[in-house]
Write an enzyme that holds these catalytic residues in place. Sequence first.
Site, short mmCIF file in Angstrom:
data_model
loop_
_atom_site.label_atom_id
_atom_site.label_comp_id
_atom_site.label_asym_id
_atom_site.label_seq_id
_atom_site.Cartn_x
_atom_site.Cartn_y
_atom_site.Cartn_z
N ARG A 145 21.39 134.08 35.77
CA ARG A 145 22.86 134.14 35.73
C ARG A 145 23.33 135.27 34.82
NH1 ARG A 145 24.72 128.28 34.36
NH2 ARG A 145 26.77 129.27 34.39
N ASN A 164 34.54 128.71 31.99
CA ASN A 164 33.54 129.72 32.35
C ASN A 164 32.80 130.21 31.11
OD1 ASN A 164 34.63 129.35 34.83
ND2 ASN A 164 35.77 131.26 34.87
N HIS A 166 33.10 125.61 27.41
CA HIS A 166 31.69 125.35 27.73
C HIS A 166 30.74 126.39 27.14
CE1 HIS A 166 33.05 122.73 31.41
NE2 HIS A 166 33.25 122.14 30.26
N CYS A 197 13.94 131.77 17.26
CA CYS A 197 14.74 131.96 16.05
C CYS A 197 13.81 132.39 14.90
CB CYS A 197 15.41 130.63 15.71
SG CYS A 197 16.40 130.66 14.22
N ASN A 217 44.38 128.13 43.79
CA ASN A 217 43.04 127.80 44.26
C ASN A 217 42.98 128.15 45.74
OD1 ASN A 217 40.57 126.29 45.01
ND2 ASN A 217 40.84 125.25 43.05
P1 OAD Z 1 33.60 124.52 40.79
O1 OAD Z 1 32.53 125.25 41.52
O2 OAD Z 1 33.49 123.04 40.70
O3 OAD Z 1 35.00 124.83 41.47
C1 OAD Z 1 35.41 126.14 41.75
C2 OAD Z 1 36.81 126.08 42.32
O4 OAD Z 1 37.25 127.40 42.53
C3 OAD Z 1 36.93 125.33 43.67
O5 OAD Z 1 38.01 124.42 43.60
C4 OAD Z 1 37.21 126.46 44.66
O6 OAD Z 1 38.05 126.02 45.73
C5 OAD Z 1 37.92 127.47 43.78
N1 OAD Z 1 37.82 128.87 44.22
C6 OAD Z 1 36.77 129.50 44.81
N2 OAD Z 1 37.04 130.80 45.00
C7 OAD Z 1 38.29 131.02 44.49
C8 OAD Z 1 39.13 132.15 44.36
N3 OAD Z 1 38.76 133.36 44.79
N4 OAD Z 1 40.34 131.98 43.79
C9 OAD Z 1 40.74 130.77 43.35
N5 OAD Z 1 39.99 129.66 43.45
C10 OAD Z 1 38.79 129.78 44.00
O7 OAD Z 1 33.72 125.20 39.35
P2 OAD Z 1 34.45 124.62 38.06
O8 OAD Z 1 35.62 123.79 38.41
O9 OAD Z 1 34.65 125.75 37.14
O10 OAD Z 1 30.18 122.98 33.63
O11 OAD Z 1 33.31 123.70 37.47
C11 OAD Z 1 33.54 123.04 36.26
C12 OAD Z 1 32.26 122.90 35.50
O12 OAD Z 1 31.25 122.31 36.33
C13 OAD Z 1 31.62 124.20 35.07
O13 OAD Z 1 32.18 124.73 33.90
C14 OAD Z 1 30.19 123.78 34.84
C15 OAD Z 1 29.97 122.93 36.06
O14 OAD Z 1 29.04 121.92 35.93
C16 OAD Z 1 29.11 123.02 32.82
O15 OAD Z 1 28.14 123.71 33.06
C17 OAD Z 1 29.26 122.18 31.60
#
Ligand code: OAD
Length: 248
Positions: free
Chosen positions: A71, A103, A120, A148, A213
């Site tokens: 990543r 992010n 996060h 470390c 979104n």
């Molecule tokens: P998700 O992958 O769950 O959701 C991404 C969102 O972005 C979805 O609702 C998509 O519809 C939307 N999306 C995709 N492309 C887009 C664009 N071009 N413009 C606007 N929206 C778009 O990701 P997160 O909600 O960030 O946590 O996930 C939350 C957490 O789950 C992350 O921080 C991570 C993961 O497990 C940890 O690692 C602790």
Amino acid sequence: MNTGFSDELIRRLRAAQRVVVLTGAGISAESGVPTFRAPDGLWSKFKPEELANMEAFLRNPALVWQWYQHRRDILETVKPNPGHETLAEMERHYPDFIIYTQNVDGLHQRAGSRRVAELHGNISRCRCTTCLQIIQEIDRGQDGIPMCPCGGMARPDVVWFGEMLPEGMMEQGYRDVAAADVFMVIGTSGVVYPAASLATLASRSEAYCIEINTEPSALSDAMDAVLIGPSGEVLPALWREVAPQLHF
Ligand code: OAD
């Protein structure tokens, strides 16, 4: 893309002094960073329980580091998109503007945003699992695991499942949301807590709540305005309508 912005939406954004933004993986999608829950997203290829928790790390640190290094390698090749850039521009206009991001990619800061709370963590940093200090990556031990100086193994400085968020950050987030005139939630599925609770709190506050979104999320029903489309297009288009009228 939704281009018909309501009068109320524009009026609220023009009148606002305090703006709080919650972002998720979707805001970085147009930069080429994979999201988590899309059909081809990160969690379709990898199991969170095998990679994003402490037990998994202790069981197989080399595998976990390979995934994070993969990543990190992607992040070397990408850059902020117009969605990140518009948020940085908005911060320059509003007296009080803060981004809470889920992010770990650092793209908000690279776009010029200054007030960014990383709920996060950040994938570019390392933390020692023994002395808990943030460390510079100098030595890579066997299997590519950064070590470390104290002799402990380093881990990525990100929040894993079952772990607490950085101390005090959510509490500050709740205070900021409670005082906000406008709350924006951008590119998150809204299913991971406690981050998503900023949005649920906002929906019960005085703040005008805007979602951007590509599709409705778990949070959409609670929002005042839902703008369907890619944030890299919707945000600049929205800001072009709002910005000429701002007088600070
Ligand atoms: P998700 O992958 O769950 O959701 C991404 C969102 O972005 C979805 O609702 C998509 O519809 C939307 N999306 C995709 N492309 C887009 C664009 N071009 N413009 C606007 N929206 C778009 O990701 P997160 O909600 O960030 O946590 O996930 C939350 C957490 O789950 C992350 O921080 C991570 C993961 O497990 C940890 O690692 C602790």
